[in-house]
Design an enzyme around this catalytic site. Structure first.
Site: not given
Length: 871
Positions: A385, A499, A502
């Site tokens: 973005w 994990e 994140e």
């Protein structure tokens, strides 16, 4: 300047007691209210654009249409493009942006209309050759009046990007002289444009602010950008045509974005589509450069010219680089660039002739995002973005995540490019990994290409995966550092701080799968390096975690389907409890066992479990029911997990810390590889490869996310609003390097008819053998705090090591039970052991139990009782 505006400017000047130099009176023509914001004592110089620093700088769109670089190490320029124009250009490393975008502005000579190149609807992007990263970008005006065609590449022998441009009129009876064409460029030196939406009236002191100047050398006029700080990179923009001249001045200008840059000059204020300003300098802000191309020597309906952007460590070096490029034989430069890429692709594995153009594009894309100075490879060539993200986000995806790098470096090994992968693994262990202190062996969450951490979370798969990559490359020379990573994994895991998404810590199937595989690969490398003690330790930990991962992360009291499935993450190794977690990116607070993701498939991908393990098979229906969407004529795509907040919001706005996660094509590839591994039939992956193609850009780039069909999943409403089309790329990132690597992996799996689990892991846990479900039930009495474990003569049963045994459930106490998958037609010996919370162990007082699994998959039930215990 119209007389009424001159009079207005003079009146304002008289009011505040200032004499206005001519360039600034032109600025008042469209932005005179900004003058009132300036300090009365501010000096006004005709040469300098007023009102720094300009509007806030943003990055280019993240959905890229093209990218590339020269293959050799001499040139350190990397480029990207979107919306038909050049976007981020990186130099001298792949993580350092120096330029945000460059485009043309077009008006008619009568100034009755004006167009911006990037805003036209029709952009046609293609490679000049499917085996080279040279790009044709053609933009046709919405009004049908003009077309701009560009061929884009870099010089393998210098730090310059080249655009060979043709401007063409599409209006009958018109020539190019009937148009005014301007080149507009937005530098962002050293990862920063440093602008703010204000007119300060003085030079910005913001760190990272850019300076832009008009300079000349060797008879050519350049637009030159740099920062004031020492060791700044410098860019120099030039064209092969002359600039238009008004009076004695070339019509080039340096301004501040949104205040007095060229775009504002042409299209803001009174909207007169005329270039009035030509400031010699814009110092200390978000700068933009513009020049008016001189078509006076052109005849006919088209004109061709070259645009070059050169880089260096000084103004002279950058200008000389650009000037030399314009004097060069650019057709010969293009041929050298293309030949290097063709040589590279000729050396790749063609997968028995099944490799298609997108396979080669994927390999070239991965090669293009490798930093030439360090060997590091970045997750994506831009900022998600980006066009709504300001330059406070200096990392974007052009950073190094060890997990992502493992994924696509492994893909390049599969494609036959071990050299790139070897450079990457050397970066991981020699640059990125911590080597001292209590966290020696840890890899940061991500880093720049010099190893400096950007985010510093601890993700245990990122310490395990580099070990697997080193194993794939047989890098025993790195053993001392590999050992540091293996020790960190063995002593810190299986719990992870974050994990693979994140967002949160706990016990994650995907992370533990990587940890298990990393330790088994480390053991194999330890054996080769003459360190048998380390090998034994790593295998014991790997077996312990492998044999209990279902106990820790597989619920039997869930909310969906048959209530038995792997959860995304668990906080305390008890997936059957009613604990809740707050999920990241605005996902909210939910029961752990209410959130499912596809991480359980990593247990298969990493070789820790068979694709036919009963726990895997039992999770697939819930996974598909919640997270799969099927697009007619395209194929299947999957969400990351239910209640995912990482994506555009339901109104289509950019992710800003919350949103709605969309569909990720990488899971289409992962599922295809799984189906091949499960069946041993490569054709089971062809539908998934076709889906990846359907979700790709016209050029063949696979995005991070695609728009989903509007749905409500476990109460989580995810809307795709108009004009966005389900099944097409969102604005997050395109291409995602990880996704491009998975295209290679899936192509190879289709050809080989098997998955890509590390062989040493798969061999240990019989991941490629037919499976049968075996239930063990034993009746015995225990004291509070004691548990019963199953041990036996296979790594699948702990290799007789109690610490690696399978913990049984006491739900039917005094009957303790477990259910596991074992390979068919195999003899086993086993016993039960009793352990307390301190690890004190008692063994079953009897001869070993023995049995042989059947040749088919008929379930087996073993019912036992313990007669006594002994140390």
């Amino acid at each position: 300047m119209p007389q009424k505006n001159r009079t207005l400017a003079a009146a304002i000047a008289q009011l505040i007691g200032l004499a206005l130099p001519q360039p600034f009176t032109r600025q008042i023509k469209k932005s005179w209210p900004l003058l009132l914001l300036m300090p009365l004592s501010a000096p006004l110089h005709a040469e300098d654009a007023p009102c720094p620093p300009g509007y806030s700088s943003t990055w280019g769109p993240a959905a890229k249409d093209f990218l590339g670089t020269s293959l050799g190490a001499t040139s350190r320029v990397y480029f990207t493009g979107a919306e038909g124009i050049l976007t981020e250009v990186f130099y001298p490393t792949i993580d350092t942006v120096q330029n945000v975008d460059m485009q043309f502005l077009v008006t008619d000579a009568a100034k009755t209309w004006g167009d911006e190149e990037r805003k036209q609807a029709k952009h046609e992007i293609s490679q000049t050759d499917p085996r080279a990263m040279i790009w044709n970008a053609a933009t046709t005006a919405d009004n049908g009046k003009w077309k701009i065609s560009k061929k884009i590449f870099t010089d393998p022998n210098s730090n310059v990007i080249i655009q060979r441009v043709t401007f063409q009129t599409l209006e009958a009876g018109k020539s190019v002289k009937d148009y005014n064409v301007y080149l507009l460029n937005n530098p962002a030196i050293n990862n920063s444009g440093a602008g703010k939406a204000q007119c300060s009236g003085k030079q910005s002191t913001t760190d990272g602010a850019d300076n832009s100047k008009t300079l000349s050398t060797s008879g050519r006029t350049f637009l030159v950008a740099s920062e004031s700080k020492a060791n700044s990179a410098v860019s120099a923009l030039a064209v092969s045509l002359p600039w238009r001249v008004t009076g004695s001045d070339p019509m080039v200008s340096n301004g501040f974005v949104g205040t007095n840059d060229g775009y504002t000059d042409l299209f803001a204020g009174v909207h007169d589509r005329t270039m009035d300003w030509h400031y010699a300098n814009a110092l200390g802000g978000n700068v933009a450069q513009m020049g008016w191309l001189d078509f006076s020597a052109a005849t006919g309906s088209s004109v061709s010219f070259d645009v070059v952007l050169g880089f260096g460590s000084s103004e002279n070096e950058a200008m000389n680089t650009a000037n030399a490029a314009l004097k060069n034989d650019l057709a010969a430069v293009e041929k050298t660039y293309a030949d290097q890429w063709k040589t590279y692709t000729q050396g790749l594995d063609n997968q028995g002739g099944t490799a298609d153009n997108q396979y080669y594009l994927a390999a070239m894309t991965l090669k293009s995002i490798q930093d030439k100075s360090s060997g590091a490879m970045v997750a994506g060539p831009g900022t998600p973005w980006g066009d709504t993200s300001n330059d406070s986000n200096q990392g974007g995806y052009h950073l190094v995540w060890a997990r992502d790098l493992f994924k696509f470096a492994s893909a390049l090994i599969t494609a036959g490019d071990k050299d790139t992968a070897n450079k990457s693994v050397e970066f991981l262990f020699n640059v990125q990994m911590e080597t001292t202190g209590a966290t020696a062996g840890r890899f940061p969450q991500n880093s720049f290409v010099d190893g400096k951490p950007y985010w510093n979370g601890t993700q245990m798969d990122e310490s395990a995966m580099p070990i697997i990559l080193a194993w794939k490359l047989k890098r025993t020379d790195l053993w001392p550092k590999i050992k540091l990573a293996a020790e960190f994994v063995a002593k810190t895991g299986p719990h992870t701080g974050q994990e693979r998404w994140e967002e949160m810590g706990g016990y994650s199937p995907s992370t533990i799968a990587a940890e298990i595989a990393g330790l088994v690969c480390a053991a194999d490398l330890a054996t080769a390096a003459g360190d048998p003690g380390a090998a034994a330790y790593y295998l014991q930990k790997a077996d312990e975690w492998r044999n209990n991962i279902a106990n820790w992360t597989f619920t039997t009291t869930g909310y969906y389907g048959n209530k038995q499935y792997y959860v995304r993450i668990d906080s305390n190794q008890n997936p059957d409890d009613e604990d809740s977690l707050t999920f990241g990116n605005g996902g909210g607070n939910h029961k752990e066992k209410s959130i499912i993701d596809g991480g359980f498939l990593e247990l298969v991908r990493m070789g820790a479990m068979s694709p036919n393990d009963w726990t895997i098979l039992d999770t697939l229906p819930e996974y598909d029911e919640l997270l799969k969407q099927t697009f007619p004529g395209k194929g299947d795509a999957f969400f990351r997990y239910n209640n995912d907040g990482y994506g555009e919001n339901n109104q289509g706005g950019s992710y800003n810390g919350t949103g709605r996660g969309r569909l990720w094509p990488i899971f289409t590839a992962e599922r295809g590889i799984y189906e091949i591994a499960k069946s041993g039939d490569g054709s089971k992956g062809t539908a998934y490869l076709s889906a990846l193609k359907a979700f790709s850009s016209p050029a063949g780039f696979i995005p991070e996310q695609i728009w989903n069909q509007t749905a409500t999943i476990t109460g989580w409403e995810t809307i795709t609003p108009a004009p966005y089309v389900p099944g097409t790329a969102t604005r997050s990132m395109q291409p995602l390097s990880w996704a491009m690597g998975e295209y290679i992996n899936l192509t190879a799996a289709i050809k080989s008819g098997k998955g890509d689990a590390p062989k040493v892991v798969c061999d240990r846990y019989a991941c490629d053998k037919p499976q049968v479900t075996v239930s063990f039930n034993v009746t015995t009495q225990t004291q509070w705090g004691e548990n019963i474990y199953l041990v036996g003569d296979s790594p699948l049963l702990s290799n007789w090591i109690p610490a690696s045994g399978i913990k049984l459930s006491a739900k039917g106490y005094p009957v303790w039970s477990t259910r596991i998958s074992l390979p068919t037609n195999t003899a086993f010996k086993y016993k039960y052991v009793k352990r307390d919370s301190k690890g004190n162990t008692l063994w079953e007082q009897s001869a070993d139990h023995t049995f042989t699994t059947a040749a088919n998959n008929t379930p087996i039930v073993r019912t036992d009782s313990v007669q006594g215990w002994q140390p």
